[in-house]
Design an enzyme around this catalytic site. Structure first.
Site, PDB file in Angstrom:
ATOM      1  N   LYS A  84       0.839  -1.200   0.000  1.00  0.00           N
ATOM      2  CA  LYS A  84       0.000   0.000   0.000  1.00  0.00           C
ATOM      3  C   LYS A  84       0.873   1.249   0.000  1.00  0.00           C
ATOM      4  CE  LYS A  84      -3.955   1.920   2.603  1.00  0.00           C
ATOM      5  NZ  LYS A  84      -4.821   1.690   3.792  1.00  0.00           N
ATOM      6  N   SER A 159      -9.428   2.096   3.023  1.00  0.00           N
ATOM      7  CA  SER A 159      -8.461   2.796   2.178  1.00  0.00           C
ATOM      8  C   SER A 159      -7.452   1.888   1.482  1.00  0.00           C
ATOM      9  CB  SER A 159      -7.695   3.828   3.014  1.00  0.00           C
ATOM     10  OG  SER A 159      -6.933   3.215   4.030  1.00  0.00           O
ATOM     11  N   SER A 183      -9.986  -0.084   7.108  1.00  0.00           N
ATOM     12  CA  SER A 183      -9.393   0.084   5.782  1.00  0.00           C
ATOM     13  C   SER A 183      -8.853  -1.186   5.148  1.00  0.00           C
ATOM     14  CB  SER A 183      -8.274   1.133   5.835  1.00  0.00           C
ATOM     15  OG  SER A 183      -8.818   2.413   6.028  1.00  0.00           O
TER      16      SER A 183
END
Length: 479
Positions: A84, A159, A183
């Protein structure tokens, strides 16, 4: 190439490691196939913030050399992983979904990135996220929309947006995510894959998140065994994180198929404070509870004895947003997501006394309530989200899902199943449990008491085995 690209795409992490060991497939072949599919997916899905083909293939060649010498770094040496874009990879920038963050390459690896390299994993690239991970959607000023592979007009969630979308596509076997209010679990649920947020401190972090002890790290993957394998890799201690556990890391794949017989499971369709739920979600989670009972678990429909901790999470989150944006001036903030800027402005008005109240007293009350609850119950199951993936660009909360609390309306009015377990720091995973009326995945959240990741993973695996879930139709993602 020893196998067709279709065959390579269907090999899970365990099968890939076995193929590397037998030399029927090389890490370079596997990485090349993944990169080809990654680049082909970008126009349709847009899940990567960065692809560095040359560097990825260099890592793959190093892995191939180790296998040829019979000296792999571990059973998954050469298996592909994505990172990420808020986690540091030495030599790559960490832009966090923002156009205003520094573009200079990072000079170090985050602990989770270091653990992956130590295991010989091959990094495919950086995955997309909303700006600073502030919201459970898949749009940022930096990369635009990341689209849900099940329906490109829907959000992939956030996210850890790109990570979940790629897991659904089978591009990369392992995916690193972070989870401050959901997330990992939100996008995994929307994209029909598995993921877990471990107990705080199980997976080390550096730098420490501005969201403090709300911020957890963990794996996302297509199936639960891969989730367990990656969590094992990530859970090694790191001297840079004073809150990281210094206990030996268990192998979470051991005992994962032991089932749920005689486990005490609480089924809570609304946690006692959630309002509207899509009827298809409610039905799917009720069916999941029945499946647990059929597998031998002792299931009670009961709500945990805690008030909604979302206001606690929001107070901490806003203060963290204020800290994250502290160094950015008016011009830079004008280029940022207005919702994130609003969070920061709210957080800047939070007093130290109110923040301490949220961090210590109100949070401790929620922790104690759940500690007492888990004296009776091994696990808690709930919906992960109250609805399937909403349209890209939709307002939050979606129509009909606004909360009634006096601290709203906020985007967490819509997403109220996941934040409580960041507040209490419990392990919480999600597995797909059905499809909604639009044919989009529904997630089942499985929560355990602190340090009981192995029990949560067992339950996730038992459900996955009893109720195998369909893969995303590849026709949905052709450019």
């Amino acid at each position: 190439m020893s196998l067709s690209t279709t065959a390579i795409a269907e090999l899970d992490a365990f099968a890939l490691g076995h193929a590397f060991r037998r030399k029927t497939l090389s890490p370079v072949e596997a990485a090349t196939d993944a990169l080809d599919r990654a680049e082909a997916s970008q126009p349709a899905i847009n899940a990567f913030a960065l692809i560095d083909r040359a560097r990825t293939l260099a890592w793959a060649r190093e892995s191939e050399a180790r296998w040829m010498k019979g000296e792999p770094l571990g059973p998954f040496d050469g298996v592909t992983v994505t990172v990420k874009d808020n986690l540091a990879v030495e030599g790559w920038p960490s832009l966090k979904g923002s156009t205003v963050t520094p573009k200079s390459p990072m000079g170090y690896d985050a602990p989770v990135t270091a653990r992956c390299k130590e295991a010989g994993l091959v990094i495919l690239g950086l995955t997309t996220m909303p700006e600073f991970g502030w919201i459970g959607l898949s749009t940022s000023p930096l990369t635009g929309h990341t689209r849900n592979p099940w329906n490109r007009d829907r959000t992939a969630g956030g996210s850890s947006s790109g990570a979940a979308a790629l897991a659904a596509l089978g591009i990369g076997r392992f995916h690193l995510g972070t989870d401050g209010l959901g997330s990992i679990r939100i996008p995994a649920a929307f994209c029909g894959v598995a993921g877990i947020k471990a107990t705080y401190g199980r997976v080390p972090a550096y730098p420490i998140s501005v969201m403090g002890e709300l911020a957890h790290l963990g794996p996302i993957a297509r199936d639960v065994r891969e989730v367990a394998a990656l969590l094992t890799i990530l859970s090694g201690p790191d001297h840079r994180d004073p809150m990281a556990w210094n206990t030996p890391t268990p192998d979470y794949t051991i005992g994962i198929d032991d089932g749920v017989r005689r486990l005490r499971v609480a089924y809570s369709p609304r946690l006692g404070f959630v309002g509207k739920i899509d009827p298809a979600v409610e039905q799917a989670v009720a069916s999941a509870a029945a499946t647990f009972e059929a597998m031998g678990a002792i299931v009670d429909e009961v709500d945990p004895p805690m008030e909604d901790p979302s206001p606690i999470a929001w107070d901490i989150w806003n203060a963290g947003a204020a800290l994250a944006l502290k160094s950015f001036g008016t011009a830079e903030r004008a280029a940022m997501d207005p919702g994130l800027v609003g969070c920061a402005e709210t957080g800047a008005r939070t007093s130290a006394a109110d923040l301490i109240d949220a961090l210590l007293y109100r949070r401790t009350k929620a922790v104690v309530a759940m500690a007492e609850f888990h004296q009776t119950y091994d696990l808690l199951i709930t919906p992960t989200m109250p609805t399937g993936a909403i349209p890209l660009g939709a307002d939050l909360p979606p129509a009909g899902f606004a909360g009634v609390a006096d601290w709203g309306p906020l985007w967490t009015d819509w997403c109220r199943f996941t934040p409580p377990f960041n507040v209490t720091q419990q392990p919480a995973g999600t597995v797909p449990c059905g499809l909604d009326a639009d044919g989009l995945p529904i997630g089942l959240q499985i929560v355990g008491w602190r340090r009981q990741e192995a029990t949560v993973l067992r339950a996730m695996r038992a459900f996955e085995s009893a109720r195998p879930f369909a893969r995303v139709p590849m026709s949905h993602v052709s450019p």
